[in-house]
Motif scaffolding. Structure first.
Motif, PDB file in Angstrom:
ATOM      1  N   PHE A  64       0.969  -1.084  -0.002  1.00 18.39           N
ATOM      2  CA  PHE A  64       0.066  -0.198   0.054  1.00 18.39           C
ATOM      3  C   PHE A  64       0.820   1.290   0.015  1.00 18.39           C
ATOM      4  O   PHE A  64       0.599   2.320  -0.724  1.00 18.39           O
ATOM      5  CB  PHE A  64      -1.118   0.117   1.103  1.00 18.39           C
ATOM      6  N   ARG A  67       2.355   1.724  -3.510  1.00 23.47           N
ATOM      7  CA  ARG A  67       1.416   2.312  -4.374  1.00 23.47           C
ATOM      8  C   ARG A  67       1.128   3.747  -4.116  1.00 23.47           C
ATOM      9  O   ARG A  67       0.801   4.545  -5.168  1.00 23.47           O
ATOM     10  CB  ARG A  67      -0.074   1.517  -4.342  1.00 23.47           C
ATOM     11  N   LEU A  79      -1.551   1.435 -10.872  1.00 24.16           N
ATOM     12  CA  LEU A  79      -1.193   0.533  -9.706  1.00 24.16           C
ATOM     13  C   LEU A  79      -1.121  -0.939  -9.757  1.00 24.16           C
ATOM     14  O   LEU A  79      -2.110  -1.371 -10.647  1.00 24.16           O
ATOM     15  CB  LEU A  79      -1.967   0.868  -8.508  1.00 24.16           C
ATOM     16  N   HIS A 130      -6.261   1.916  -9.552  1.00 26.20           N
ATOM     17  CA  HIS A 130      -6.238   0.711  -8.653  1.00 26.20           C
ATOM     18  C   HIS A 130      -6.627  -0.355  -9.725  1.00 26.20           C
ATOM     19  O   HIS A 130      -7.774  -0.320 -10.575  1.00 26.20           O
ATOM     20  CB  HIS A 130      -7.053   0.618  -7.678  1.00 26.20           C
ATOM     21  N   GLU A 132      -8.213  -3.256  -9.276  1.00 23.60           N
ATOM     22  CA  GLU A 132      -9.438  -3.674  -9.066  1.00 23.60           C
ATOM     23  C   GLU A 132     -10.514  -2.846  -8.724  1.00 23.60           C
ATOM     24  O   GLU A 132     -11.662  -3.123  -8.926  1.00 23.60           O
ATOM     25  CB  GLU A 132      -9.353  -4.783  -7.669  1.00 23.60           C
ATOM     26  N   ARG A 133     -10.330  -1.484  -8.580  1.00 25.21           N
ATOM     27  CA  ARG A 133     -11.347  -0.618  -8.130  1.00 25.21           C
ATOM     28  C   ARG A 133     -11.281   0.566  -9.008  1.00 25.21           C
ATOM     29  O   ARG A 133     -11.971   1.408  -9.030  1.00 25.21           O
ATOM     30  CB  ARG A 133     -10.853   0.069  -6.516  1.00 25.21           C
ATOM     31  N   PHE A 136      -8.546   5.804  -8.348  1.00 25.20           N
ATOM     32  CA  PHE A 136      -8.142   5.692  -6.641  1.00 25.20           C
ATOM     33  C   PHE A 136      -7.490   6.983  -6.181  1.00 25.20           C
ATOM     34  O   PHE A 136      -6.155   7.118  -6.730  1.00 25.20           O
ATOM     35  CB  PHE A 136      -7.140   4.338  -6.576  1.00 25.20           C
ATOM     36  N   ASP A 140      -8.497   7.389  -0.718  1.00 25.38           N
ATOM     37  CA  ASP A 140      -8.924   5.987  -1.016  1.00 25.38           C
ATOM     38  C   ASP A 140      -7.635   4.980  -0.492  1.00 25.38           C
ATOM     39  O   ASP A 140      -7.876   3.978   0.609  1.00 25.38           O
ATOM     40  CB  ASP A 140      -9.145   5.817  -2.255  1.00 25.38           C
ATOM     41  N   ALA A 141      -6.343   5.336  -0.703  1.00 26.13           N
ATOM     42  CA  ALA A 141      -5.297   4.548  -0.247  1.00 26.13           C
ATOM     43  C   ALA A 141      -5.489   4.511   1.337  1.00 26.13           C
ATOM     44  O   ALA A 141      -4.899   3.747   1.764  1.00 26.13           O
ATOM     45  CB  ALA A 141      -4.154   5.491  -0.772  1.00 26.13           C
ATOM     46  N   GLN A 144      -8.053   2.474   2.343  1.00 27.02           N
ATOM     47  CA  GLN A 144      -8.130   0.916   2.330  1.00 27.02           C
ATOM     48  C   GLN A 144      -7.287   0.400   3.457  1.00 27.02           C
ATOM     49  O   GLN A 144      -7.319  -0.969   3.479  1.00 27.02           O
ATOM     50  CB  GLN A 144      -7.350   0.925   1.006  1.00 27.02           C
TER      51      GLN A 144
END
Length: 163
Positions: A64, A67, A79, A130, A132-133, A136, A140-141, A144
């Motif tokens: 994380f 990223r 990412l 991101h 999957e999302r 971002f 958000d990071a 998360q």
């Protein structure tokens, strides 16, 4: 500074404090757990052991962070994705020391919280994509991290309850 900006700043401060608190809570939960129990107690017959969960938290704290740094350095950073299941086996989580894994997580978490505290308004505005999302943000990071912690704190406490 407008009221909306103050509110977002306060939300971020609370999330950073939560990052620290969830790590401390994990330390309290693990305090009297032996390496043997941490390896033996699993989330179901095919689920992860407690030591594997802690190693995952440790490694994803670093992921994380990486990223978030990419988002600072690269405009529209793409990412990277990670194979969560493969990491458990490839990195040999099951053979690791529970206390070493937690200590590394606590150290990483200290650095990561300081990273978020140091961000300027312009840096908070940075974003990436991101895997999957989708889009971002830096917020958000931050969020998360806390959500990931809570998922695994619940998992560990459930495993311990069912032991």
């Amino acid at each position: 500074m407008s009221e909306g900006q103050t509110t977002m700043r306060q939300v971020r401060e609370r999330q950073i404090n939560s990052m620290r608190l969830t790590c401390e809570i994990l330390g309290h939960i693990l305090r009297n757990l032996s390496n043997e129990d941490a390896r033996a107690l699993r989330d179901g017959p095919d689920g992860w052991s407690i030591v594997e969960i802690v190693c995952r938290l440790r490694d994803f704290d670093e992921i994380f962070q990486a990223r978030a740094l990419m988002m600072l350095k690269q405009e529209g950073a793409q990412l990277p994705a990670y194979d969560h299941e493969a990491m458990v086996v490839e990195r040999g989580y099951q053979s690791e020391s529970l206390s070493d894994a937690y200590d590394a997580l606590a150290s990483s978490r200290h650095r990561f919280a300081a990273f978020f505290e140091s961000l300027t308004s312009a840096q908070w505005a940075r974003a990436g994509l991101h895997p999957e999302r989708g889009p971002f943000s830096m917020t958000d990071a931050l969020m998360q991290v806390c959500a990931h912690d809570l998922d695994h704190l619940e998992q560990i406490t459930r495993v311990l309850r069912n032991a």
